[in-house]
Write an enzyme that holds these catalytic residues in place. Structure first.
Site, PDB file in Angstrom:
ATOM      1  N   CYS A 139      17.920  -3.079  -9.623  1.00 17.31           N
ATOM      2  CA  CYS A 139      17.888  -4.545  -9.644  1.00 17.31           C
ATOM      3  C   CYS A 139      16.475  -5.105  -9.676  1.00 17.31           C
ATOM      4  CB  CYS A 139      18.655  -5.103  -8.447  1.00 17.31           C
ATOM      5  SG  CYS A 139      20.377  -4.607  -8.493  1.00 17.31           S
ATOM      6  N   HIS A 155      16.779 -12.457  -7.640  1.00 20.24           N
ATOM      7  CA  HIS A 155      17.818 -11.552  -8.128  1.00 20.24           C
ATOM      8  C   HIS A 155      19.158 -12.034  -7.582  1.00 20.24           C
ATOM      9  CE1 HIS A 155      20.189  -8.127  -9.045  1.00 20.24           C
ATOM     10  NE2 HIS A 155      20.275  -7.710  -7.789  1.00 20.24           N
ATOM     11  N   ASN A 158      26.351  -9.995 -10.561  1.00 22.48           N
ATOM     12  CA  ASN A 158      25.097  -9.232 -10.489  1.00 22.48           C
ATOM     13  C   ASN A 158      24.957  -8.400 -11.767  1.00 22.48           C
ATOM     14  OD1 ASN A 158      23.029  -7.444  -9.949  1.00 22.48           O
ATOM     15  ND2 ASN A 158      23.733  -6.922  -7.899  1.00 22.48           N
TER      16      ASN A 158
HETATM   17  O1  UT7 Z   1      21.896  -5.762  -6.333  1.00 19.01           O
HETATM   18  C1  UT7 Z   1      21.709  -4.501  -5.779  1.00 19.01           C
HETATM   19  C2  UT7 Z   1      21.653  -4.553  -4.326  1.00 19.01           C
HETATM   20  N1  UT7 Z   1      22.963  -4.778  -3.790  1.00 19.01           N
HETATM   21  C3  UT7 Z   1      23.163  -5.746  -2.911  1.00 19.01           C
HETATM   22  O2  UT7 Z   1      22.270  -6.491  -2.618  1.00 19.01           O
HETATM   23  C4  UT7 Z   1      24.518  -5.818  -2.249  1.00 19.01           C
HETATM   24  C5  UT7 Z   1      24.344  -5.956  -0.759  1.00 19.01           C
HETATM   25  N2  UT7 Z   1      25.610  -5.957  -0.044  1.00 19.01           N
HETATM   26  C6  UT7 Z   1      26.465  -7.004  -0.111  1.00 19.01           C
HETATM   27  O3  UT7 Z   1      26.246  -7.944  -0.833  1.00 19.01           O
HETATM   28  C7  UT7 Z   1      27.664  -6.996   0.801  1.00 19.01           C
HETATM   29  O4  UT7 Z   1      27.513  -5.931   1.738  1.00 19.01           O
HETATM   30  C8  UT7 Z   1      29.012  -6.806   0.051  1.00 19.01           C
HETATM   31  C9  UT7 Z   1      29.315  -8.036  -0.789  1.00 19.01           C
HETATM   32  C10 UT7 Z   1      28.966  -5.583  -0.830  1.00 19.01           C
HETATM   33  C11 UT7 Z   1      30.131  -6.641   1.057  1.00 19.01           C
HETATM   34  O5  UT7 Z   1      30.150  -7.777   1.937  1.00 19.01           O
HETATM   35  P1  UT7 Z   1      30.147  -7.564   3.525  1.00 19.01           P
HETATM   36  O6  UT7 Z   1      30.180  -8.908   4.120  1.00 19.01           O
HETATM   37  O7  UT7 Z   1      28.977  -6.693   3.876  1.00 19.01           O
HETATM   38  O8  UT7 Z   1      31.501  -6.828   3.763  1.00 19.01           O
HETATM   39  P2  UT7 Z   1      31.760  -5.454   4.543  1.00 19.01           P
HETATM   40  O9  UT7 Z   1      31.378  -4.292   3.690  1.00 19.01           O
HETATM   41  O10 UT7 Z   1      31.189  -5.561   5.913  1.00 19.01           O
HETATM   42  O11 UT7 Z   1      33.333  -5.483   4.664  1.00 19.01           O
HETATM   43  C12 UT7 Z   1      33.992  -6.444   5.499  1.00 19.01           C
HETATM   44  C13 UT7 Z   1      35.486  -6.291   5.323  1.00 19.01           C
HETATM   45  C14 UT7 Z   1      35.951  -4.840   5.438  1.00 19.01           C
HETATM   46  O12 UT7 Z   1      37.230  -4.837   6.041  1.00 19.01           O
HETATM   47  P3  UT7 Z   1      37.407  -4.470   7.600  1.00 19.01           P
HETATM   48  O13 UT7 Z   1      36.856  -3.090   7.745  1.00 19.01           O
HETATM   49  O14 UT7 Z   1      36.606  -5.503   8.339  1.00 19.01           O
HETATM   50  O15 UT7 Z   1      38.866  -4.588   7.797  1.00 19.01           O
HETATM   51  C15 UT7 Z   1      36.106  -4.403   4.006  1.00 19.01           C
HETATM   52  O16 UT7 Z   1      37.025  -3.372   3.837  1.00 19.01           O
HETATM   53  O17 UT7 Z   1      35.853  -6.717   4.013  1.00 19.01           O
HETATM   54  C16 UT7 Z   1      36.595  -5.689   3.367  1.00 19.01           C
HETATM   55  N3  UT7 Z   1      36.334  -5.762   1.935  1.00 19.01           N
HETATM   56  C17 UT7 Z   1      37.017  -6.574   1.114  1.00 19.01           C
HETATM   57  N4  UT7 Z   1      38.028  -7.427   1.340  1.00 19.01           N
HETATM   58  C18 UT7 Z   1      38.495  -8.117   0.283  1.00 19.01           C
HETATM   59  C19 UT7 Z   1      35.386  -5.108   1.217  1.00 19.01           C
HETATM   60  N5  UT7 Z   1      35.447  -5.480  -0.064  1.00 19.01           N
HETATM   61  C20 UT7 Z   1      36.464  -6.379  -0.143  1.00 19.01           C
HETATM   62  C21 UT7 Z   1      37.004  -7.117  -1.218  1.00 19.01           C
HETATM   63  N6  UT7 Z   1      37.999  -7.961  -0.958  1.00 19.01           N
HETATM   64  N7  UT7 Z   1      36.523  -7.014  -2.476  1.00 19.01           N
END
Ligand code: UT7
Length: 345
Positions: free
Chosen positions: A132, A272, A302
């Site tokens: 990125c 980004h 992204n």
């Molecule tokens: O560009 C390259 C660099 N990349 C980035 O900058 C990405 C950085 N990371 C992020 O933007 C975020 O971590 C994500 C968008 C990928 C994920 O968001 P989050 O707020 O960190 O979610 P999480 O991984 O902590 O997951 C929270 C909950 C989990 O469920 P439980 O364990 O709390 O029951 C996940 O299983 O959300 C669940 N979850 C989803 N639910 C609905 C994960 N993906 C999804 C989804 N839809 N697509």
């Protein structure tokens, strides 16, 4: 008037003793027609529009359709726009640098293929893989070629066909990424406009949090790697998020401090587009209100190396000569950085 270029150990000057900077003189962009909406993703994986919008800020992303289409097919129309805007021929391009992690093929480079498709017969070029941060790394590299006095027209593109490496059964990644390309033309400037400073960072200890497990020389493609889905993006969202929020904000602030730029001096933050929450954290650290932040993540998601030049492309008509832009990125590697540009037109 004949301009003679001579050098001192650090800076290049023309015959009048003026420092040569690399100014962006045109921007081009391309996004594919097909819109992959949150509603459509709801039918593919266990997710919902509300979760995607509140956690990322994304509503839809573009997907490049067609089996024989690759990253160069988005670079070429973006570069053609630049040539038309500046009314120059492809044969005038000296060099094309393509920031990408989804090259058409491992080799030859996407830049090589794109130059052929463009008819850029006098250009050399190469791909630059910094995920990125690819556009920022490529921009700094391209600017150095101009600053050296050796090249007059360098095109820097950021382009990724992320749909080629996304697992559309993995809800944690498939909702984030999209396809797209942006490009800028760099030309010499002696009035103090252009790329004025860059702070680029790299930390390979972050590799395991965001990478593609197979397909490189360590783990070449095999039936096993395909069966295990190791040719897709692997991301541990939370550690990446934590690093991105801190490091992208820190480096942007550091760039401002180093160059005595106040929040009032900065006309635009060009971040980004990975997650709206990361962008907000960076803007807050810099003391910038939302009106000064370019944001199109809702439309394109992204696009990895494509996000920053796609913002410049969309906002080009609103930019004014002398505007101070801070470009900021964080991505796989880890790689991150910030660049200060004084807009030239
Ligand atoms: O560009 C390259 C660099 N990349 C980035 O900058 C990405 C950085 N990371 C992020 O933007 C975020 O971590 C994500 C968008 C990928 C994920 O968001 P989050 O707020 O960190 O979610 P999480 O991984 O902590 O997951 C929270 C909950 C989990 O469920 P439980 O364990 O709390 O029951 C996940 O299983 O959300 C669940 N979850 C989803 N639910 C609905 C994960 N993906 C999804 C989804 N839809 N697509």
């Amino acid at each position: 008037m004949m301009i003679i270029v001579f050098s001192c150990p650090i800076l290049k000057f023309n015959s009048m003793g003026l420092k040569i900077t690399a100014a962006i003189t045109a921007v081009g962009g391309y996004v594919p027609e097909y819109r992959l909406t949150n509603a459509e993703l709801e039918k593919m994986v266990d997710t919902n529009d509300e979760w995607i919008r509140t956690r990322t800020g994304i509503t839809e992303r573009r997907i490049l359709k067609g089996n024989d289409k690759g990253t160069s097919d988005m670079v070429v129309p973006a570069v053609k726009q630049i040539l038309e805007k500046r009314n120059i021929g492809a044969e005038e391009i000296d060099c094309l640098i393509v920031g990408t992690v989804t090259p058409d093929t491992v080799f030859p480079s996407t830049a090589n293929i794109a130059c052929h498709k463009l008819g850029a017969v006098n250009a050399w070029g190469f791909d630059l893989a910094a995920a990125c941060s690819g556009f920022l790394y490529a921009l700094t590299t391209g600017a150095s070629l101009i600053e050296s006095g050796r090249y007059k027209k360098v095109i820097v593109a950021g382009s990724d066909k992320m749909s080629a490496i996304v697992d559309y059964s993995d809800r944690t990644t498939c909702i984030i990424f999209g396809d797209g390309a942006g490009a800028v033309l760099l030309e010499p400037n002696t009035e103090g406009y252009g790329v004025l400073d860059s702070l680029l960072r790299s930390d390979g200890s972050g590799a395991s949090h965001l990478h593609m497990k197979a397909g490189g020389s360590v783990r070449p493609a095999s039936i096993e790697t395909v069966t295990n889905k190791e040719h897709y993006i692997y991301q541990e969202g939370q550690p990446v998020f934590k690093h991105a929020v801190k490091d992208m904000a820190d480096v942007s602030y550091e760039l401002m401090q180093k160059n005595n730029l106040t929040a009032e001096d900065v006309t635009w933050l060009v971040p980004h587009q990975a997650n709206k929450r990361i962008i907000d954290a960076t803007a807050n650290r810099m003391g910038l209100p939302a009106e000064k932040v370019m944001l199109n993540i809702q439309k394109y998601g992204n696009t990895t190396a494509g996000t920053i030049p796609l913002c410049l492309w969309e906002w080009e008509s609103q930019l004014r000569k002398g505007d101070n832009l801070v470009l900021a990125a964080f991505g796989g590697g880890f790689t991150w950085g910030a660049t200060w540009i004084k807009w030239a037109y």
